[in-house]
Design an enzyme around this catalytic site. Structure first.
Site, PDB file in Angstrom:
ATOM      1  N   CYS A 112       0.791  -1.041  -0.013  1.00 40.18           N
ATOM      2  CA  CYS A 112       0.117   0.022  -0.034  1.00 40.18           C
ATOM      3  C   CYS A 112       0.777   1.429  -0.144  1.00 40.18           C
ATOM      4  O   CYS A 112       0.231   2.361  -0.131  1.00 40.18           O
ATOM      5  CB  CYS A 112      -0.926  -0.060   1.383  1.00 40.18           C
ATOM      6  SG  CYS A 112      -1.724  -1.449   1.309  1.00 40.18           S
ATOM      7  N   HIS A 246      -3.064   6.924   3.827  1.00 40.48           N
ATOM      8  CA  HIS A 246      -3.337   5.653   3.067  1.00 40.48           C
ATOM      9  C   HIS A 246      -4.715   5.113   3.776  1.00 40.48           C
ATOM     10  O   HIS A 246      -4.805   5.374   5.157  1.00 40.48           O
ATOM     11  CB  HIS A 246      -2.398   4.473   3.415  1.00 40.48           C
ATOM     12  CG  HIS A 246      -2.826   3.000   2.869  1.00 40.48           C
ATOM     13  ND1 HIS A 246      -3.599   2.890   1.625  1.00 40.48           N
ATOM     14  CD2 HIS A 246      -2.923   1.850   3.521  1.00 40.48           C
ATOM     15  CE1 HIS A 246      -3.809   1.499   1.834  1.00 40.48           C
ATOM     16  NE2 HIS A 246      -3.753   0.934   2.981  1.00 40.48           N
ATOM     17  N   ASN A 276     -10.166  -0.408   1.512  1.00 38.30           N
ATOM     18  CA  ASN A 276      -8.682  -0.074   1.236  1.00 38.30           C
ATOM     19  C   ASN A 276      -8.245  -0.609  -0.256  1.00 38.30           C
ATOM     20  O   ASN A 276      -8.628  -1.896  -0.560  1.00 38.30           O
ATOM     21  CB  ASN A 276      -8.040  -1.022   2.127  1.00 38.30           C
ATOM     22  CG  ASN A 276      -6.690  -1.434   2.091  1.00 38.30           C
ATOM     23  OD1 ASN A 276      -6.060  -0.713   1.150  1.00 38.30           O
ATOM     24  ND2 ASN A 276      -5.920  -1.702   3.183  1.00 38.30           N
TER      25      ASN A 276
HETATM   26  N1  ACO Z   1     -17.675  -9.400  11.009  1.00 37.35           N
HETATM   27  C1  ACO Z   1     -17.873  -9.630  12.367  1.00 37.35           C
HETATM   28  N2  ACO Z   1     -17.098 -10.302  12.905  1.00 37.35           N
HETATM   29  C2  ACO Z   1     -15.659 -10.195  12.918  1.00 37.35           C
HETATM   30  C3  ACO Z   1     -15.461  -9.593  11.476  1.00 37.35           C
HETATM   31  C4  ACO Z   1     -16.551  -9.344  10.386  1.00 37.35           C
HETATM   32  N3  ACO Z   1     -16.271  -8.997   9.369  1.00 37.35           N
HETATM   33  N4  ACO Z   1     -14.021  -9.768  11.235  1.00 37.35           N
HETATM   34  C5  ACO Z   1     -13.584 -10.198  12.461  1.00 37.35           C
HETATM   35  N5  ACO Z   1     -14.579 -10.526  13.297  1.00 37.35           N
HETATM   36  C6  ACO Z   1     -14.494 -10.899  14.821  1.00 37.35           C
HETATM   37  C7  ACO Z   1     -13.272 -11.572  15.058  1.00 37.35           C
HETATM   38  O1  ACO Z   1     -13.726 -12.902  14.758  1.00 37.35           O
HETATM   39  C8  ACO Z   1     -13.201 -11.364  16.678  1.00 37.35           C
HETATM   40  O2  ACO Z   1     -14.349 -12.175  16.954  1.00 37.35           O
HETATM   41  P1  ACO Z   1     -13.885 -13.173  18.431  1.00 37.35           P
HETATM   42  O3  ACO Z   1     -13.526 -11.962  19.528  1.00 37.35           O
HETATM   43  O4  ACO Z   1     -14.771 -14.049  18.865  1.00 37.35           O
HETATM   44  O5  ACO Z   1     -12.470 -13.624  18.288  1.00 37.35           O
HETATM   45  C9  ACO Z   1     -13.900 -10.008  16.774  1.00 37.35           C
HETATM   46  O6  ACO Z   1     -14.709  -9.837  15.558  1.00 37.35           O
HETATM   47  C10 ACO Z   1     -12.701  -8.947  16.991  1.00 37.35           C
HETATM   48  O7  ACO Z   1     -11.776  -9.354  16.083  1.00 37.35           O
HETATM   49  P2  ACO Z   1     -10.525  -8.105  16.355  1.00 37.35           P
HETATM   50  O8  ACO Z   1      -9.518  -8.932  15.174  1.00 37.35           O
HETATM   51  O9  ACO Z   1     -10.144  -7.903  17.448  1.00 37.35           O
HETATM   52  O10 ACO Z   1     -11.164  -7.000  15.699  1.00 37.35           O
HETATM   53  P3  ACO Z   1     -10.431  -5.408  15.568  1.00 37.35           P
HETATM   54  O11 ACO Z   1     -11.243  -4.405  16.165  1.00 37.35           O
HETATM   55  O12 ACO Z   1      -9.029  -5.404  15.610  1.00 37.35           O
HETATM   56  O13 ACO Z   1     -10.906  -5.106  13.828  1.00 37.35           O
HETATM   57  C11 ACO Z   1      -9.579  -5.225  11.675  1.00 37.35           C
HETATM   58  C12 ACO Z   1     -10.271  -6.269  13.098  1.00 37.35           C
HETATM   59  C13 ACO Z   1     -10.546  -4.291  11.099  1.00 37.35           C
HETATM   60  C14 ACO Z   1      -9.077  -6.176  10.798  1.00 37.35           C
HETATM   61  C15 ACO Z   1      -8.417  -4.354  12.402  1.00 37.35           C
HETATM   62  O14 ACO Z   1      -7.583  -5.311  12.988  1.00 37.35           O
HETATM   63  C16 ACO Z   1      -7.673  -3.728  11.048  1.00 37.35           C
HETATM   64  O15 ACO Z   1      -8.122  -2.927  10.492  1.00 37.35           O
HETATM   65  N6  ACO Z   1      -6.237  -4.092  10.906  1.00 37.35           N
HETATM   66  C17 ACO Z   1      -5.494  -3.598  10.150  1.00 37.35           C
HETATM   67  C18 ACO Z   1      -5.950  -4.017   8.866  1.00 37.35           C
HETATM   68  C19 ACO Z   1      -5.156  -3.435   7.634  1.00 37.35           C
HETATM   69  O16 ACO Z   1      -4.886  -2.062   7.740  1.00 37.35           O
HETATM   70  N7  ACO Z   1      -5.036  -4.312   6.644  1.00 37.35           N
HETATM   71  C20 ACO Z   1      -4.068  -3.546   5.537  1.00 37.35           C
HETATM   72  C21 ACO Z   1      -2.759  -3.443   5.595  1.00 37.35           C
HETATM   73  S1  ACO Z   1      -1.790  -3.415   4.196  1.00 37.35           S
HETATM   74  C22 ACO Z   1      -2.548  -3.005   3.056  1.00 37.35           C
HETATM   75  O17 ACO Z   1      -3.386  -2.226   2.926  1.00 37.35           O
HETATM   76  C23 ACO Z   1      -2.651  -4.317   1.789  1.00 37.35           C
END
Ligand code: ACO
Length: 321
Positions: A112, A246, A276
């Site tokens: 990214c 980003h 994203n």
């Molecule tokens: N719908 C419902 N529940 C979900 C979903 C969904 N789509 N996705 C995950 N969950 C659940 C998980 O399974 C977890 O359940 P559990 O507690 O029973 O295990 C719960 O939601 C919480 O999960 P977390 O991972 O703690 O959620 P978080 O608040 O951290 O959000 C997220 C997850 C959105 C992925 C966040 O961590 C994030 O944005 N990370 C960065 C991602 C990113 O930027 N990626 C790209 C980088 S590089 C590039 O851009 C190519």
């Protein structure tokens, strides 16, 4: 000293809009979860479009605004991690389609942060005097490598492309800062083809994104903050007119604002409509904000990114349009 100035911007995104609600029919998720955890309401997904066709739309838009013909281009750089073909590069394909016989052309892969890497490379060619006119296009079609059964990743991404034309001038891009840290490579991967030949048998791997969301989240907040602190050493952040980050998760952007004490209104955010889009996210935002007339000539715009690899960086653009 010669500088690179942006003389045209353009974007090309797929026609199909996929709203959060559509995921509810095949995944255990909800519009509410996606919006509150990420800030995303919809994204664009390719149906008939390709990385190449999106690039062509962006490039034509940027060239039209620049008022120059493709035959004037000395170099075309495409940043992507999802090319239509590994070879020819997307850059070579569009070099042919645009009709840019003088241009050298290559793709670069920096996740990214790809747009910042590509513009930094282009800027070096212009500053050195080797080239005068460079087209930088960022494109990603992450829907091609998405695991549509993985709710923790597939809701995050979208497809898109945007381009800028850079030309040698007196003012423009400065403070380019690009970094990498391969130690974190396991937190976000997309496997390549297996090495399966008469002397080595490797099983076919699923070529889809695997991500440790929490690790990536922390990395993103810390490193986008670092990149802007670095920029602040030469240009005080309160003298920056706009920040274009980003767009991976609105919560990441809000934490960066908080860490640095920058008002959120100074950040241009459009993640709610695109998700994203990887390396295309910054130039899509740049092109949208420019089209809305948000920038005045002379405005200072800070670009800041993080990406898989891992990579991160920042750059200051003096708006010259
Ligand atoms: N719908 C419902 N529940 C979900 C979903 C969904 N789509 N996705 C995950 N969950 C659940 C998980 O399974 C977890 O359940 P559990 O507690 O029973 O295990 C719960 O939601 C919480 O999960 P977390 O991972 O703690 O959620 P978080 O608040 O951290 O959000 C997220 C997850 C959105 C992925 C966040 O961590 C994030 O944005 N990370 C960065 C991602 C990113 O930027 N990626 C790209 C980088 S590089 C590039 O851009 C190519």
């Amino acid at each position: 000293m010669m500088r690179s100035q942006i003389i045209g911007v353009g974007r090309g995104v797929p026609a199909r809009v996929v709203e959060n609600k559509e995921f509810e029919s095949f995944l255990d998720t909800s519009d509410e979860w996606i919006r509150t955890r990420t800030g995303i309401s919809a994204r664009r997904v390719c149906t008939h479009e390709t990385a190449t066709s999106l690039c062509m739309e962006s490039a034509r838009g940027a060239l039209a605004q620049a008022g120059i013909g493709a035959e004037e281009l000395d170099l075309i750089i495409v940043s992507t991690i999802t090319p239509d073909t590994v070879t020819p590069s997307v850059a070579c394909t569009i070099q042919k389609m645009l009709g840019a016989p003088r241009a050298a052309a290559f793709d670069i892969s920096a996740g990214c942060t790809g747009f910042l890497y590509a513009v930094t490379v282009a800027d070096q060619f212009i500053r050195s005097g080797m080239y005068r006119s460079v087209l930088v296009v960022s494109v990603d079609v992450l829907s091609r490598v998405t695991d549509w059964s993985d709710r923790s990743t597939c809701v995050l991404f979208g497809d898109g492309s945007a381009a800028v034309v850079l030309r040698a001038g007196e003012r423009g891009i400065g403070n380019a800062y690009i970094r990498s840290d391969g130690d974190l490579d396991g937190s976000l991967t997309i496997p390549g083809n297996p090495i399966d030949n008469p002397w080595n048998h490797e099983d076919a791997r699923r070529q889809t994104i695997a991500m440790d969301g929490r690790n990536v989240f922390l990395f993103a907040v810390n490193h986008m903050t670092d990149a802007l602190e670095h920029l602040g050493q030469t240009c005080p952040l309160d003298e920056v007119d706009w920040f274009i980050p980003h767009q991976a998760n609105v919560r990441i952007i809000e934490l960066v604002c908080k860490n640095l004490g920058i008002p959120r209104e100074k950040f241009y955010i459009n993640i709610e409509r695109y998700g994203n889009t990887s390396s295309a996210s910054i130039p899509i935002a740049l092109s949208e904000a420019a089209e809305k007339g948000l920038f005045k000539t002379g405005d200072r715009i800070a670009l800041v990114a993080f990406g898989s690899g891992f990579t991160w960086g920042s750059m200051l653009v003096e708006w010259t349009l």
